[in-house]
Design a protein around this motif. Structure first.
Motif, mmCIF file in Angstrom:
data_model
loop_
_atom_site.group_PDB
_atom_site.id
_atom_site.type_symbol
_atom_site.label_atom_id
_atom_site.label_comp_id
_atom_site.label_asym_id
_atom_site.label_seq_id
_atom_site.Cartn_x
_atom_site.Cartn_y
_atom_site.Cartn_z
ATOM 1 N N ILE A 106 0.848 -1.193 0.000
ATOM 2 C CA ILE A 106 0.000 0.000 0.000
ATOM 3 C C ILE A 106 0.881 1.239 0.000
ATOM 4 O O ILE A 106 1.732 1.407 0.865
ATOM 5 N N SER A 107 0.671 2.109 -0.959
ATOM 6 C CA SER A 107 1.456 3.333 -1.058
ATOM 7 C C SER A 107 0.984 4.353 -0.032
ATOM 8 O O SER A 107 -0.168 4.352 0.392
ATOM 9 N N ILE A 108 1.899 5.226 0.355
ATOM 10 C CA ILE A 108 1.543 6.326 1.240
ATOM 11 C C ILE A 108 2.038 7.639 0.647
ATOM 12 O O ILE A 108 2.983 7.662 -0.144
ATOM 13 N N ASN A 109 1.393 8.689 1.032
ATOM 14 C CA ASN A 109 1.771 10.025 0.586
ATOM 15 C C ASN A 109 2.031 10.855 1.836
ATOM 16 O O ASN A 109 1.107 11.164 2.583
ATOM 17 N N ALA A 110 3.284 11.171 2.081
ATOM 18 C CA ALA A 110 3.649 11.901 3.296
ATOM 19 C C ALA A 110 4.763 12.889 3.003
ATOM 20 O O ALA A 110 5.545 12.707 2.062
ATOM 21 N N LYS A 111 4.850 13.925 3.830
ATOM 22 C CA LYS A 111 5.925 14.904 3.682
ATOM 23 C C LYS A 111 7.234 14.383 4.260
ATOM 24 O O LYS A 111 8.314 14.765 3.808
ATOM 25 N N LEU A 112 7.128 13.509 5.279
ATOM 26 C CA LEU A 112 8.334 13.024 5.944
ATOM 27 C C LEU A 112 8.084 11.679 6.596
ATOM 28 O O LEU A 112 7.001 11.426 7.123
ATOM 29 N N ILE A 113 9.108 10.831 6.553
ATOM 30 C CA ILE A 113 9.119 9.540 7.252
ATOM 31 C C ILE A 113 10.088 9.656 8.425
ATOM 32 O O ILE A 113 11.141 10.285 8.329
ATOM 33 N N TYR A 114 9.737 9.010 9.534
ATOM 34 C CA TYR A 114 10.631 8.979 10.691
ATOM 35 C C TYR A 114 10.643 7.579 11.282
ATOM 36 O O TYR A 114 9.626 6.869 11.304
ATOM 37 N N THR A 115 11.799 7.160 11.798
ATOM 38 C CA THR A 115 11.904 5.910 12.549
ATOM 39 C C THR A 115 13.135 5.966 13.445
ATOM 40 O O THR A 115 13.871 6.959 13.453
ATOM 41 N N VAL A 116 13.357 4.912 14.215
ATOM 42 C CA VAL A 116 14.521 4.822 15.090
ATOM 43 C C VAL A 116 15.256 3.509 14.832
ATOM 44 O O VAL A 116 14.639 2.510 14.476
ATOM 45 N N PHE A 117 16.567 3.524 15.014
ATOM 46 C CA PHE A 117 17.475 2.391 14.863
ATOM 47 C C PHE A 117 17.818 2.113 13.388
ATOM 48 O O PHE A 117 16.983 2.246 12.504
ATOM 49 N N ILE A 118 19.044 1.686 13.180
ATOM 50 C CA ILE A 118 19.520 1.401 11.835
ATOM 51 C C ILE A 118 18.778 0.213 11.225
ATOM 52 O O ILE A 118 18.495 0.189 10.025
ATOM 53 N N ASN A 119 18.460 -0.810 12.025
ATOM 54 C CA ASN A 119 17.748 -1.958 11.467
ATOM 55 C C ASN A 119 16.399 -1.562 10.889
ATOM 56 O O ASN A 119 15.986 -2.065 9.844
ATOM 57 N N ASN A 120 15.701 -0.657 11.564
ATOM 58 C CA ASN A 120 14.398 -0.223 11.072
ATOM 59 C C ASN A 120 14.519 0.552 9.767
ATOM 60 O O ASN A 120 13.834 0.239 8.793
ATOM 61 N N ILE A 121 15.366 1.576 9.736
ATOM 62 C CA ILE A 121 15.446 2.390 8.531
ATOM 63 C C ILE A 121 15.976 1.570 7.355
ATOM 64 O O ILE A 121 15.546 1.756 6.206
ATOM 65 N N PHE A 122 16.869 0.630 7.614
ATOM 66 C CA PHE A 122 17.375 -0.230 6.543
ATOM 67 C C PHE A 122 16.267 -1.130 5.999
ATOM 68 O O PHE A 122 16.156 -1.338 4.786
ATOM 69 N N TYR A 123 15.425 -1.641 6.898
ATOM 70 C CA TYR A 123 14.319 -2.500 6.468
ATOM 71 C C TYR A 123 13.338 -1.736 5.582
ATOM 72 O O TYR A 123 12.835 -2.281 4.586
ATOM 73 N N PHE A 124 13.071 -0.480 5.921
ATOM 74 C CA PHE A 124 12.051 0.289 5.213
ATOM 75 C C PHE A 124 12.587 1.106 4.041
ATOM 76 O O PHE A 124 11.791 1.729 3.328
ATOM 77 N N ILE A 125 13.893 1.098 3.804
ATOM 78 C CA ILE A 125 14.474 2.050 2.855
ATOM 79 C C ILE A 125 13.921 1.896 1.439
ATOM 80 O O ILE A 125 13.645 2.897 0.759
ATOM 81 N N GLN A 126 13.746 0.685 0.959
ATOM 82 C CA GLN A 126 13.222 0.499 -0.390
ATOM 83 C C GLN A 126 11.783 0.992 -0.501
ATOM 84 O O GLN A 126 11.403 1.604 -1.510
ATOM 85 N N TYR A 127 11.006 0.747 0.533
ATOM 86 C CA TYR A 127 9.615 1.220 0.551
ATOM 87 C C TYR A 127 9.584 2.746 0.533
ATOM 88 O O TYR A 127 8.783 3.363 -0.185
ATOM 89 N N ILE A 128 10.461 3.369 1.311
ATOM 90 C CA ILE A 128 10.521 4.832 1.365
ATOM 91 C C ILE A 128 10.888 5.406 0.001
ATOM 92 O O ILE A 128 10.283 6.364 -0.482
ATOM 93 N N GLU A 129 11.890 4.804 -0.640
ATOM 94 C CA GLU A 129 12.320 5.297 -1.947
ATOM 95 C C GLU A 129 11.268 5.051 -3.014
ATOM 96 O O GLU A 129 11.064 5.890 -3.904
#
Length: 414
Positions: A106-129
């Protein structure tokens, strides 16, 4: 007749638009100012996330949390994420419907994404891009961040190379040095906010009366508070704590030891302690104000021993919560990360030597007035550094810069 047909068509059109709008809301496809991605929220055992993410949900009305619910701590306590959300909404009904399960399809439309920890941001990076959304994240110690480890460096390089990366929040000075020395990012992309977010408002409001040794209780109470990540709790120093407890209990019958966080009597033999030790299991924030009111000292002999390069921030979240509650803090600082607290005045920095720890504790046991004064000074110092508003205001300002939205929260004097 034509007017009637037109009226019916307009009604149908309005109905279709309403259905479309409802579908957009349910699929997260409409625009948000801030979307937080996580793997464990809204599990109440993760107190710092509850404090931090709730603050964002309050400050930004057009914000949302999407969670995978895949963290081990969550799975150990609940069968699925839906149960966790139901439990969370009982305690925080004002945020009902604003925490949902993450779906990468499911796509999202947001001005900014936020998370904590390297494992989290690495997991979500492709989705964010894929959704082409800028992101900010906090690089806390833990969560896959290990100094000089190949896997960590791979994750950091991937995340910082993303065209969607905007800024990283860090909480420890060695993290700052590591990022710059390895050319992961430049100083302008780093925001240093020392410490961590803790639920200070829950710990310092409606305080229970503090109990003092030899005044309104007969035991000298020492606690160990840390989540059980491994059976013997080596990196949190649980093994050292038990050795200290055995040593002190063999000489003094008024010492009592308290274990919170999941450790059990079978993890390390505690038979010699008999009735001088109590195990409480895992507890949420509401347990601690009463608990800490009866504690004289928290002992945290943690050391970087879980994975090569792994380390805890200084002090740990549990130590900060105890100090905020008026408990004297005795902790290690193996990596020399302390930049805010005075040794022997506001806290006591200990070594990993069982004998030296015991001698230090016995000194304050004999000179209890000094311990009480140290605890009071420590509490005041921690209230300055770990006050929830103090920790959150720079985070809110940073996020507001990227979403162009003013934030509004009720200031708390704690």
């Amino acid at each position: 007749m034509m007017e009637k047909i037109r009226a019916e068509l307009e009604k149908s059109q309005l109905w279709l638009e309403k259905i479309k709008s409802e579908l957009e809301v349910s699929s997260h496809s409409h625009s948000y100012d801030l979307v937080i991605l996580d793997d464990i929220f809204p599990l109440r055992l993760s107190a710092f996330r509850i404090a931090e993410y709730n603050y964002y949900l309050e400050a930004f009305s057009r914000s949302l949390v999407l969670s995978t619910g895949t963290a081990g701590m969550l799975k150990q306590n609940y069968s699925n994420l839906s149960e966790v959300i139901v439990d969370y909404e009982k305690f925080h009904p004002q945020f009902k419907g604003r925490v949902r399960e993450f779906d990468q399809n499911i796509s999202i439309n947001a001005k900014l994404i936020y998370t904590v920890f390297i494992n989290n941001i690495f997991y979500f990076i492709q989705y964010i891009e894929k959704n082409n959304i800028p992101f900010v994240f906090t690089l806390y110690p833990g969560g896959g961040f290990h100094i000089d480890e190949e896997a960590t460096n791979h994750k950091l390089a991937r995340v910082f190379a993303s065209p969607n990366f905007r800024k990283v929040i860090i909480t420890q000075r060695n993290t700052y040095e590591y990022l710059l020395n390895n050319n992961f990012c430049n100083p302008k992309q780093i925001e240093l906010i020392y410490g961590c977010v803790v639920p200070s408002h829950n710990l310092t409001s409606n305080l229970y009366e503090k109990k003092s040794y030899r005044q309104n209780k007969v035991t000298f109470d020492i606690c160990f508070v840390a989540y059980k990540y491994q059976p013997t709790g080596l990196h949190k120093g649980y093994d050292i704590f038990i050795e200290v407890a055995k040593n002190l209990a063999s000489k003094h019958d008024d010492f009592h030891f308290h274990i919170v966080g999941g450790h059990e009597p079978t993890d390390i033999d505690v038979s010699l302690l008999e009735n001088n030790i109590t195990f409480y299991g895992q507890k949420t924030t509401d347990f601690f104000p009463d608990f800490y009111s009866g504690m004289d000292l928290i002992l945290s002999p943690n050391r970087p021993a879980f994975f090569p390069g792994a380390f805890d921030g200084f002090p740990t979240g549990a130590c900060a919560e105890a100090a905020l509650s008026g408990v004297a803090l005795f902790c290690t600082d193996c990596l020399n990360l302390n930049v805010a607290f005075k040794d022997r005045e506001e806290i006591v920095i200990i070594s990993l030597s069982v004998q030296e720890i015991c001698e230090s504790i016995e000194y304050y046991w004999e000179n209890y007035d000094e311990l009480s004064e140290l605890a009071k000074r420590g509490q005041l110092a921690f209230q300055q550094v770990f006050n929830l508003d103090y920790q959150m205001n720079p985070r809110l300002r940073l996020i507001s810069e990227y979403i162009g939205t003013k934030y509004s929260v009720k200031q708390r004097n704690n």
